[in-house]
Design an enzyme around this catalytic site. Structure first.
Site, PDB file in Angstrom:
ATOM      1  N   HIS A 147      61.723 -27.297   7.217  1.00  0.00           N
ATOM      2  CA  HIS A 147      61.238 -28.690   7.223  1.00  0.00           C
ATOM      3  C   HIS A 147      59.871 -29.019   7.392  1.00  0.00           C
ATOM      4  CE1 HIS A 147      62.411 -32.820   7.037  1.00  0.00           C
ATOM      5  NE2 HIS A 147      61.984 -33.112   8.348  1.00  0.00           N
TER       6      HIS A 147
ATOM      7  N   ASP B 287      64.825 -25.790   3.873  1.00  0.00           N
ATOM      8  CA  ASP B 287      65.184 -26.813   4.792  1.00  0.00           C
ATOM      9  C   ASP B 287      66.322 -27.080   5.207  1.00  0.00           C
ATOM     10  OD1 ASP B 287      64.773 -29.248   5.873  1.00  0.00           O
ATOM     11  OD2 ASP B 287      63.233 -30.231   4.514  1.00  0.00           O
TER      12      ASP B 287
ATOM     13  N   SER C 289      58.330 -36.101   6.553  1.00  0.00           N
ATOM     14  CA  SER C 289      59.800 -36.211   6.913  1.00  0.00           C
ATOM     15  C   SER C 289      59.859 -37.758   7.184  1.00  0.00           C
ATOM     16  CB  SER C 289      59.731 -35.479   8.309  1.00  0.00           C
ATOM     17  OG  SER C 289      60.970 -35.478   8.736  1.00  0.00           O
TER      18      SER C 289
END
Ligand code: MLT
Length: 228
Positions: free
Chosen positions: A193, A162, A112
């Site tokens: 995610h 996501d 991320s």
């Protein structure tokens, strides 16, 4: 032995390679709200023989650590991102000298926000990384000149569901890295995610096949055999 440290400008952990002659080092880069301990277990799963270097992001967003500022979800402060990218690249280079690991055998593993700064490092300081495994990354910035990433292996592990990184973002990043010459492997998880076991299994195989030297590979296989 784990060395917790606040030196070199970043709070970080460095775990030397269990096998002294292993040359691979993974730089572990956590997501928003994480810290330097988050990805140590993942790093060890990915490469049992590698050294692990894991810094904590220096930006605080309401108390959550990040590697660079953002103005909103997915909207980055590009000036800050450039500065922080160079800071992190300088840290990795300084750590290679301090801990005596091979500076040309460093692979980033980012999740991320950590994946986004790893992608930024590939684009702005390509010489610092030999490759990268990017979980849920988006295009961090567009460099003024396309760097040469010729032959560097990059894994893009994306989640089909996501809500933060849309498939077209993943595709744009794939194109940008490929245009720079990187050997991009795109992996889609049926996930959002979050990081999944499927991501880790995929990255482990990818790392063994594309980003490790022959010596590391055989040591990783021995370690795997010991585990089973
Ligand atoms: C970022 O800010 O880097 C991305 O939006 C991912 C996140 O950290 O939520």
């Amino acid at each position: 032995m784990t060395t917790p440290s606040e030196s070199l400008g970043f709070i970080h952990r460095f775990i030397p390679a269990p096998e002294p002659d292993s040359s691979l080092t993974l730089v572990l880069l956590h997501g928003t709200g994480g810290d330097e301990t988050d990805l140590l277990g993942v790093g060890r799963q990915l490469a049992p023989a590698a050294a692990l270097l894991s810094p904590r992001g220096r930006v605080s967003e309401n108390g959550m650590a990040r590697f660079f500022r953002r103005l909103a979800e997915g909207v980055f402060d590009l000036e800050d991102l450039r500065i922080r990218t160079h800071e992190l690249a300088d840290f990795v280079e300084a750590a290679a000298q301090r801990y005596r690991f091979a500076s040309d055998r460093v692979v980033a593993v980012g999740f991320s926000n950590g994946a986004n700064i790893a992608a930024s490092m590939l684009l702005l300081r390509p010489q610092v990384l030999a490759g990268a495994s990017l979980f849920r990354a988006m295009v961090p910035l567009l460099p003024e000149t396309v760097p040469s990433l010729r032959g560097k292996p990059v894994l893009l592990a994306a989640g089909r569901l996501d809500p933060i990184v849309r498939p077209e973002q993943t595709e744009r990043l794939r194109r940008l890295l490929a245009q720079a010459g990187a050997k991009v492997t795109l992996h889609w998880e049926e996930a959002g995610h979050e990081l999944t076991n499927g991501d880790i299994a995929t990255a482990r195989v990818w790392l063994r096949e594309s980003a490790t030297a022959p010596g590391d590979r055989s040591r990783d296989q021995q370690a795997k055999a010991r585990e089973t």
